[in-house]
Scaffold this motif. Structure first.
Motif, PDB file in Angstrom:
ATOM      1  N   SER A  10      -5.635  -0.805  -9.672  1.00 18.09           N
ATOM      2  CA  SER A  10      -6.538  -0.175  -8.692  1.00 18.09           C
ATOM      3  C   SER A  10      -7.849  -0.953  -8.588  1.00 18.09           C
ATOM      4  CB  SER A  10      -6.806   1.280  -9.074  1.00 18.09           C
ATOM      5  OG  SER A  10      -5.621   2.035  -8.995  1.00 18.09           O
ATOM      6  N   ARG A  65       0.834  -1.211   0.000  1.00 19.15           N
ATOM      7  CA  ARG A  65       0.000   0.000   0.000  1.00 19.15           C
ATOM      8  C   ARG A  65       0.863   1.252   0.000  1.00 19.15           C
ATOM      9  NH1 ARG A  65      -3.007  -1.593   4.930  1.00 19.15           N
ATOM     10  NH2 ARG A  65      -2.727   0.579   5.470  1.00 19.15           N
ATOM     11  N   VAL A  81      -5.965   4.591   0.478  1.00 21.82           N
ATOM     12  CA  VAL A  81      -5.260   3.319   0.317  1.00 21.82           C
ATOM     13  C   VAL A  81      -4.105   3.228   1.309  1.00 21.82           C
ATOM     14  CG1 VAL A  81      -3.794   1.974  -1.260  1.00 21.82           C
ATOM     15  CG2 VAL A  81      -5.929   2.987  -2.099  1.00 21.82           C
ATOM     16  N   ALA A  87      -9.259   3.124  -3.808  1.00 19.47           N
ATOM     17  CA  ALA A  87      -8.824   2.482  -5.058  1.00 19.47           C
ATOM     18  C   ALA A  87      -9.760   2.873  -6.202  1.00 19.47           C
ATOM     19  CB  ALA A  87      -8.769   0.972  -4.878  1.00 19.47           C
ATOM     20  N   ASP A 144     -10.934   0.469  -0.191  1.00 13.39           N
ATOM     21  CA  ASP A 144     -11.626   0.059  -1.417  1.00 13.39           C
ATOM     22  C   ASP A 144     -12.157   1.279  -2.165  1.00 13.39           C
ATOM     23  OD1 ASP A 144     -13.437   0.460   0.705  1.00 13.39           O
ATOM     24  OD2 ASP A 144     -14.851  -1.026  -0.047  1.00 13.39           O
ATOM     25  N   LEU A 147      -7.146  -3.914  -6.512  1.00 15.72           N
ATOM     26  CA  LEU A 147      -7.084  -3.534  -5.100  1.00 15.72           C
ATOM     27  C   LEU A 147      -8.482  -3.324  -4.531  1.00 15.72           C
ATOM     28  CD1 LEU A 147      -4.083  -1.081  -4.733  1.00 15.72           C
ATOM     29  CD2 LEU A 147      -4.338  -3.357  -3.762  1.00 15.72           C
TER      30      LEU A 147
END
Length: 139
Positions: free
Chosen positions: A113, A9, A60, A70, A67, A116
């Motif tokens: 992204s 991260r 992030v 991202a 979430d 993620l």
């Protein structure tokens, strides 16, 4: 695993955090560049992009609704790829190559992204070293 995800991260957010700061610190220069690419309301676009970058990267990085953070990065990256790095508009081979590289980078980072987003949403509160759990829950 928690430490590995935290390091990931940090490394991932670094690019977006520094770019977000630059969107405010160098807003005049960036707005001029955006205007040269035909972006409507270039100053608003630069400042709005800076907000997306800072909010997304800090989310992030800190694990606060990571979430959602991202997804904010995806919202920045896809339009930026299309509006700012339209390699298909370039006639000069060197410029086309540079814009192709930047377009590909933005699209690849948008894909990362999205992954993620899914990872944070699916893992939920089981992912340690975050301040909050996810906003969305994919099962």
């Amino acid at each position: 695993m928690d430490i590995i995800v935290l390091v990931g991260r940090i490394l991932f957010a670094y690019l977006f955090l520094t770019s977000g700061v630059a969107h405010f610190a160098k807003r005049q220069m960036m707005a001029g560049y955006a205007a040269s690419k035909g972006v409507p309301a270039p100053m608003a676009a630069v400042l709005g992009g800076g907000v997306l970058l800072l909010a997304g990267s800090l989310s992030v990085l800190l694990g606060v609704w990571a979430d959602l953070g991202a997804l904010l990065l995806v919202v920045f990256l896809v339009p930026t790829a299309v509006l700012m790095h339209g390699f298909w508009r370039e006639r000069d081979p060197q410029a086309r190559m540079n814009e192709t590289t930047q377009f590909s980078k933005d699209i690849a980072l948008a894909g990362a992204s999205l992954m993620l987003f899914a990872f944070f949403s699916f893992t939920g509160d089981d992912l340690g070293l975050t301040i909050t759990g996810p906003l969305f829950h994919i099962r």
